[in-house]
Scaffold this motif. Sequence first.
Motif, short mmCIF file in Angstrom:
data_model
loop_
_atom_site.label_atom_id
_atom_site.label_comp_id
_atom_site.label_asym_id
_atom_site.label_seq_id
_atom_site.Cartn_x
_atom_site.Cartn_y
_atom_site.Cartn_z
N VAL A 128 30.72 31.83 36.75
CA VAL A 128 31.77 32.78 37.11
C VAL A 128 31.16 33.78 38.07
CG1 VAL A 128 33.34 34.55 36.24
CG2 VAL A 128 32.94 32.49 34.90
N CYS A 129 31.87 34.06 39.14
CA CYS A 129 31.33 34.96 40.15
C CYS A 129 31.06 36.35 39.56
CB CYS A 129 32.31 35.08 41.31
SG CYS A 129 31.71 36.17 42.60
N ASN A 130 29.94 36.89 40.01
CA ASN A 130 29.44 38.18 39.51
C ASN A 130 29.79 39.34 40.40
OD1 ASN A 130 26.54 38.55 37.71
ND2 ASN A 130 27.76 36.69 37.62
N HIS A 131 30.52 39.13 41.48
CA HIS A 131 30.53 40.15 42.51
C HIS A 131 31.80 40.98 42.60
CE1 HIS A 131 26.66 38.66 43.59
NE2 HIS A 131 27.14 37.45 43.76
N CYS A 132 32.77 40.71 41.75
CA CYS A 132 33.87 41.66 41.60
C CYS A 132 34.64 41.32 40.34
CB CYS A 132 34.78 41.71 42.83
SG CYS A 132 36.09 40.49 42.88
N SER A 133 35.71 42.04 40.08
CA SER A 133 36.38 41.89 38.79
C SER A 133 37.37 40.73 38.75
CB SER A 133 37.10 43.18 38.44
OG SER A 133 38.16 43.39 39.34
N PRO A 178 38.53 40.61 46.99
CA PRO A 178 38.98 39.86 48.17
C PRO A 178 39.89 38.66 47.89
CG PRO A 178 36.64 40.36 48.32
CD PRO A 178 37.08 40.80 46.97
N VAL A 179 39.57 37.88 46.90
CA VAL A 179 40.39 36.68 46.68
C VAL A 179 41.79 37.07 46.19
CG1 VAL A 179 40.57 34.55 45.34
CG2 VAL A 179 38.43 35.12 46.47
N MET A 180 41.89 38.24 45.60
CA MET A 180 43.22 38.73 45.23
C MET A 180 44.04 39.02 46.49
SD MET A 180 44.35 42.02 42.98
CE MET A 180 43.79 41.48 41.39
N GLY A 237 36.65 37.51 38.98
CA GLY A 237 36.09 36.47 38.12
C GLY A 237 36.39 35.07 38.60
N CYS A 238 36.22 34.82 39.90
CA CYS A 238 36.44 33.49 40.44
C CYS A 238 35.49 32.49 39.78
CB CYS A 238 36.22 33.49 41.94
SG CYS A 238 37.39 34.51 42.81
N ASN A 239 35.99 31.29 39.60
CA ASN A 239 35.18 30.24 38.99
C ASN A 239 34.34 29.58 40.04
OD1 ASN A 239 37.18 28.97 36.24
ND2 ASN A 239 36.94 31.03 37.03
N LEU A 288 37.07 30.85 47.59
CA LEU A 288 36.24 31.99 47.21
C LEU A 288 36.16 32.94 48.40
CD1 LEU A 288 33.09 30.25 45.67
CD2 LEU A 288 34.99 31.27 44.44
N CYS A 289 35.66 34.14 48.15
CA CYS A 289 35.38 34.99 49.30
C CYS A 289 33.90 34.85 49.65
CB CYS A 289 35.74 36.44 49.00
SG CYS A 289 34.52 37.30 48.03
N ASP A 290 33.53 35.37 50.80
CA ASP A 290 32.15 35.17 51.27
C ASP A 290 31.13 35.94 50.44
OD1 ASP A 290 33.32 33.61 53.10
OD2 ASP A 290 32.85 34.83 54.86
#
Lengths: 902, 171
Positions: free
Chosen positions: A227-232, A385-387, A234-236, A262-264
């Motif tokens: 799970v991505c660690n870089h914002c809230s 970002p992905v939001m 939580g992208c898989n 995903l975002c960069d």
Amino acid sequence: MSTIYIDNKQYNVKEGKNLLEACLGLGIDLPYFCWHPALGSVGACRQCAVKVFKDENDTRGRLVMSCMENIKDGLHLSVADKTAKAFRSQVIEWLMTNHPHDCPVCDEGGSCHLQDMTVMTGHDYRRFHYKKRTYTNQYLGPLIHHEMNRCIQCYRCVRYYHDYAGGKDLNVFSAHNHVYFGREKDGVLESPFSGNLVEVCPTGVFTDKTLREHYTRKWDLTTAPSVCNHCSVGCNTIAGERYGQLRCITNRFNSEVNGYFLCDRGRFGYEFVNSANRITQPIIRNRAVEAVDEVVVMDHLKQLMNNHTVIGIGSARASVESNAALMQLVGKENFYQGISDSLRFIQKRIVEVMQSGKVQPASLQDIQQADAILVLGEDIWNTAPVMALAVRQGVMKTAAHHVLENRELPGWHDAAVRELVQQEKGFLANCTIAASPLDELSSSTVHLAPDDLARLGFAIAGRLHTSVPVVQLDSNTQNQAAIIAAALQQAKRPVIISGAGCYNEALIRAAFDIAVALNTPEHEVRLAYVMPECNSMGLAMTQSAGFENAVLRTTREENITAIVLENDLYRNVPAHIADLFFNSVQHCIVFDSLNNATTQNADVLVPAATFAEGDGTLVNYEGRAQRFYQVYMPANKNIRESWKWLQKMEEIRTAQTAEQVYHPEDLLVMCERLMPQFAGIAGAVPHHDFRINGQALPRAPHRYSGRTAILANLAVSEPKPKQDNDSPFTFTMEGYSGMPPSPLIPFFWRPGWNSIQAVNKYQQEPGGALRNEQAGTLLFEYKRDGEAVYFKDIPEAFMVRKDKWLLFPQYHVFGSEELSAYSKGVGELSPEPYLAISSRDADQLGLVDGSLVTIKVFEQAYELPVATNMLIPNGVALMPAGLQGMPAMNWNAWVQVMSVKL
Amino acid sequence: MISHLRTMWLVFIHLFKKKETIEYPEEKVQLRPRYRGRIVLTKDPDGGERCVGCYLCAVACPVDCIALQATEDENGRRYPDFFRINFSRCIFCGYCEEACPTYAIQLIPDFEMAEYNRQNLVFEKEDLLIDSQGKYPGYNFYRVAGLDAGVKKTGEGENEEPPVDVHSLLP
Ligand code: SF4
Ligand code: SF4
Ligand code: SF4
Ligand code: SF4
Ligand code: FES
């Protein structure tokens, strides 16, 4: 349901799809290039030809592109037809006439859709004896590599980058067989979603530049679901390792959260794991030999805990397990959230509101389906970002939905739908402090100071429901409120988005009031609050006191040993408060993975595992608890999850003699026991002893190479493979080779499908949810019949002060997040510090872009270049948030202009 | 009975035939070029390392005894940073040679690889790389590949047209 006949076999398929989707959904392999489940069909590549027959007596049939043909009841088609097969193989042969002889040096190789499709059609021998067309490549920045010779003109890149993600700087140029996909001239790709080109492009034109630095083929990676660690959000993700180093992050499809993209920051921000700045050894400071081993450090920790009051400082980027283990160790009353009180207060409100169950949380999927969206205050483009990408889809889809009403046209017909839509958009109101790339999508844009934004929010709520008191606004804002309220009122599935980013609590209440006011049987309203970090929600849900309380306590009590968990306090609170804390505690134990200002102050420093080296659970902004799995066991035994170290300390503290093994799920059970608000989190994922047919699941694909040579330089006899006692995975290729359950997919691969397009095979239908999808566990329960309650406390309007600005953070996709900033490419794209103010304020002081102003924050003077902006409200100043090396600022507080240099 | 006698007779007359066994190691064995023995990494006609670090040999190897890491020089030319073969595992099947798209990895007729210590059977790139083109002279992958890796410019390869002028609309 319609009945169709494929090669004379009868199938029942869902209407509204095209034939390609139907075939793929039925497990019939059909090659394609230009179609993509998220992008729809354009019929450009001619690869997916099948034969369609008039009726069962028609033997001649006609070739059609399956991606451009609707399903019709009773349709007869043939995939295996000789002409269709020959056509498909010839199309590949044509595409290949110009394809370079690059596979051995191409990073796409082994996960290449073009390779897969070539094999699928059976084309294998070059008959074309003329020369190949070539192109010059472009420099596209530190993240994406460009190798244009490999292009097969499927147009997916432009359709993704331009149409789907709204990027402006990548396009198609030139004509006929010279078409070129790139930028107008060399330069960094502007969109923060450019990394998805790597997965969208079916060939090796766009590849991951960070992977190139330590290139590994897909078949050689040891991977685990992460799970991505870089914002809230939580992208898989899927994280891949080779030779003890994290090598790449790819998307892990999940229909509820991030879908295909995903975002960069999420894709390229992983390199902090391999950073030279890692903490690798337990350290006890002020000793002759500071670096010590486990036994010594444990012994020392025992002394520090004995006869001391032990307090714990939790972390918004540590897993739920680690925070819970810390709480267990120090006791609930001694656990503090490692964030400033002002932020804690806002997050507390968010948790309260979500726990009330009055409104349903909005998943990204909900946002994509929304027909009206209000963003109140939060700069989601930069904080989630992905939001923002999902918001874009919501806006585009609503427009498509409008034009398709009363038309026979199917929704997958991308080119036609876009032609009809033209400039039409669904409703989005973007109400933020400063301009955002979302503005151009918005029907309403408002840029005001946060208090005024909150007042706007209350005004909207007031128009929707009479319980909310009337707010006095200027006529312009009043108009906006009316327009937004009307649009939300008309919508069936409105979504309200706000967040903690502005450090303004009134915004949270305003957003809630709007959502509650809309929550009538006619509306399916959803509400989302963006949080600052990947587990901010998990930390906020502990409902513990904030960091300032801990500081206060350390100044009043003697003999305190503090344990700081994976948290650089200097990023969260002003330096003088953090300093005070470190000066007043007697001992300070710090767990972290990277050296930072906080670890400098530790008396004992303990190395913690990153997400790649450990197991854990993160709670995303909607209260979705998602598990990430250890990707590899670090060779360095000192590096382990904080919760493992903390469990050890707990054993020492309680003087347990029998060694007990704790698995991540045991920690979660403990967490539920400590805090009932986490109920359900322990059941979220399969336990460590989960097996399929008695078999564990392999992290490595069956083609994983080099098993008997990787470590042969150290010792020729192969060591026993490492054992994972914490998850259902093995570290080898051995184990169950079928399709794992959805939260346990370490990689997407099916026979004949080596590229990421293999996702099709894991879905119920192309583009749909995964088979038996379990996208984490939602911790907030929606109570349908709850009574509506409103917040009625409306903030005063914002007043400009002379020679003072109210300071707010300006977030940046690259640079504002702590861990990703350690990745080279992300660091390179981070901005330099600046102070952004409104053009009018600048004029008054005679400032122009680049003039230097000195401001004072917390007694510290900062000299910063000015960036003026028309859209920033007067009296407000913005500074980039969270840049490496910059201390925490006093957000949402007045700063004094000290001096001005023109 | 007859067949037994016949067999004994045939064996007997072999006594008078020319000897097949040789006085190894004093006398050397004659091996055909296609004999699959020790593995080498060869160089291209220009003297550059042929291996491009594509990992195909490694994945083809049935006993997984090849491990390497690809890296790049400043021109973008790929080569292996390290390249390791564990000969104590190798079965000399030749799959790696068959998989290699650049003729870099080749099995040569040398079979004299016995060691007292198994660890000595782990060969690194320095042990594998020879200063020769081996069995396939003349081939330089980077001249036929599309990639510009410092060997030829884009569009100047053997089978390439000059780069497209993106600004031109002429056919
Ligand atoms: S660059 Fe890739 S995605 Fe774009 S047209 Fe070429 S092959 Fe298709
Ligand atoms: S949106 Fe957030 S969670 Fe998703 S990839 Fe980007 S940084 Fe990671
Ligand atoms: S000869 Fe066969 S076993 Fe030996 S390295 Fe090559 S592929 Fe592997
Ligand atoms: S197959 Fe050939 S080019 Fe590829 S890594 Fe092996 S030796 Fe090198
Ligand atoms: S996938 Fe159908 S034409 Fe490209």
